[in-house]
Design an enzyme around this catalytic site. Structure first.
Site, mmCIF file in Angstrom:
data_model
loop_
_atom_site.group_PDB
_atom_site.id
_atom_site.type_symbol
_atom_site.label_atom_id
_atom_site.label_comp_id
_atom_site.label_asym_id
_atom_site.label_seq_id
_atom_site.Cartn_x
_atom_site.Cartn_y
_atom_site.Cartn_z
ATOM 1 N N LYS A 221 0.814 -1.213 0.000
ATOM 2 C CA LYS A 221 0.000 0.000 0.000
ATOM 3 C C LYS A 221 0.847 1.263 0.000
ATOM 4 O O LYS A 221 2.051 1.232 0.257
ATOM 5 C CB LYS A 221 -0.959 -0.015 1.196
ATOM 6 C CG LYS A 221 -2.116 -0.993 1.011
ATOM 7 C CD LYS A 221 -3.162 -0.857 2.101
ATOM 8 C CE LYS A 221 -4.373 -1.742 1.811
ATOM 9 N NZ LYS A 221 -5.402 -1.651 2.867
ATOM 10 N N ARG A 255 -3.655 -10.103 5.297
ATOM 11 C CA ARG A 255 -4.227 -10.104 3.948
ATOM 12 C C ARG A 255 -3.163 -9.573 2.986
ATOM 13 O O ARG A 255 -2.763 -8.412 3.094
ATOM 14 C CB ARG A 255 -5.496 -9.238 3.904
ATOM 15 C CG ARG A 255 -6.182 -9.191 2.545
ATOM 16 C CD ARG A 255 -7.419 -8.298 2.606
ATOM 17 N NE ARG A 255 -8.118 -8.257 1.349
ATOM 18 C CZ ARG A 255 -7.850 -7.396 0.349
ATOM 19 N NH1 ARG A 255 -6.871 -6.503 0.488
ATOM 20 N NH2 ARG A 255 -8.536 -7.431 -0.769
#
Length: 276
Positions: A221, A255
């Site tokens: 991210k 995740r």
């Protein structure tokens, strides 16, 4: 911390890894990468062999400013992929990344085992009731607004305190409907600045007051690649660092895009904990 997936109890006291399978053309990291049956099946097989317990399938990109997708478009992308995967891997635990109750319902009816909702039921007021009726595990994430406007809403007096209140209210709502298996996700990158993300990571221990499993999704991210002045493609090392920190601070599920590397984090962390 047990959750029931398809009649099997999974113990999240021992951290698990959830592999990401995006079927969207505009995902920030792997958009359009898995666009035919062979590529999808090869990727699922690889993630399972690398140690994933769950595979999270998404048909609506939730990156900041993501293009709006209709429910019909989401279902048309999602259902054929579910059918394909379950045909070849009938015992797999598929998580469905959606905020729409009808998509959740259709997915579970077609073999999905878990629902992963970025809005914790706030974008569809029927979601929590629907998941409670389906009696599958439910991941509720912290976010403000929607993917199109969330970054303009990244304003907090005390972000972690506000998040605890948010989850307390959402959990209470879910319990009223009889939803049993709840997992919380702090929502790194959703309605949060880079500084907010690291504050939440630093104070992750505070979420233990909720006494629920914690899913952490930081894989590749912007909180990593913007800080390091790199790209999502160059962010695996930073992802591994944050995954390790998250495990040390109580993460139950990671995740990730890169299952093998995440499993290495879990194994090393487990070994460290044998000395506690």
């Amino acid at each position: 911390m047990l959750i029931n997936c398809k009649g099997n109890l999974i113990d999240l006291k021992n951290p698990k890894v959830m592999g990401i399978l995006n079927t969207t053309p505009d995902s920030f990291f792997d958009g359009g990468k898995f666009n035919d049956e062979k590529k999808i099946l090869n990727q699922v097989e690889k993630m399972l062999q690398d140690g994933a317990t769950f595979i999270d399938v998404g048909a609506y990109s939730s990156k900041p400013g993501a293009e709006f997708v209709t429910e019909e478009q989401e279902l048309s992308r999602l259902l054929p992929v579910l059918e394909l995967i379950l045909k070849h891997f009938p015992n797999i635990y598929l998580s469905i990344d959606t905020f729409r109750s009808n998509v959740a319902k259709r997915a579970v009816e077609n073999g999905a085992a878990m629902i992963n909702d970025i809005s914790a039921g706030l974008l569809d007021d029927k979601m929590i009731e629907t998941v409670a009726q389906l009696q599958v595990p439910y991941v509720m994430m912290h976010m403000k607004g929607n993917p199109q406007n969330m970054q303009s809403l990244a304003n907090y007096d005390d972000i972690v305190k506000e998040m605890v209140f948010y989850f307390s209210e959402r959990i209470n709502t879910a319990r009223r409907f009889g939803l049993n298996d709840i997992i919380i996700d702090p929502g790194f990158g959703f309605a949060k600045t880079l500084e907010h993300n690291y504050e939440v990571m630093r104070k992750m221990d505070y979420f233990s007051i909720l006494e629920l499993p914690l899913l952490i999704g930081v894989s590749r991210k912007s909180m990593i690649y913007k800080l390091l002045e790199s790209t999502p493609q160059e962010s695996l090392n930073g992802t591994t660092v944050l995954n390790t920190i998250a495990l040390q601070r109580g993460a139950s599920i990671l995740r990730v895009h890169d299952v093998k590397e995440a499993m290495e984090c879990v194994k090393i962390n487990d070994q460290l904990n044998t000395f506690n």
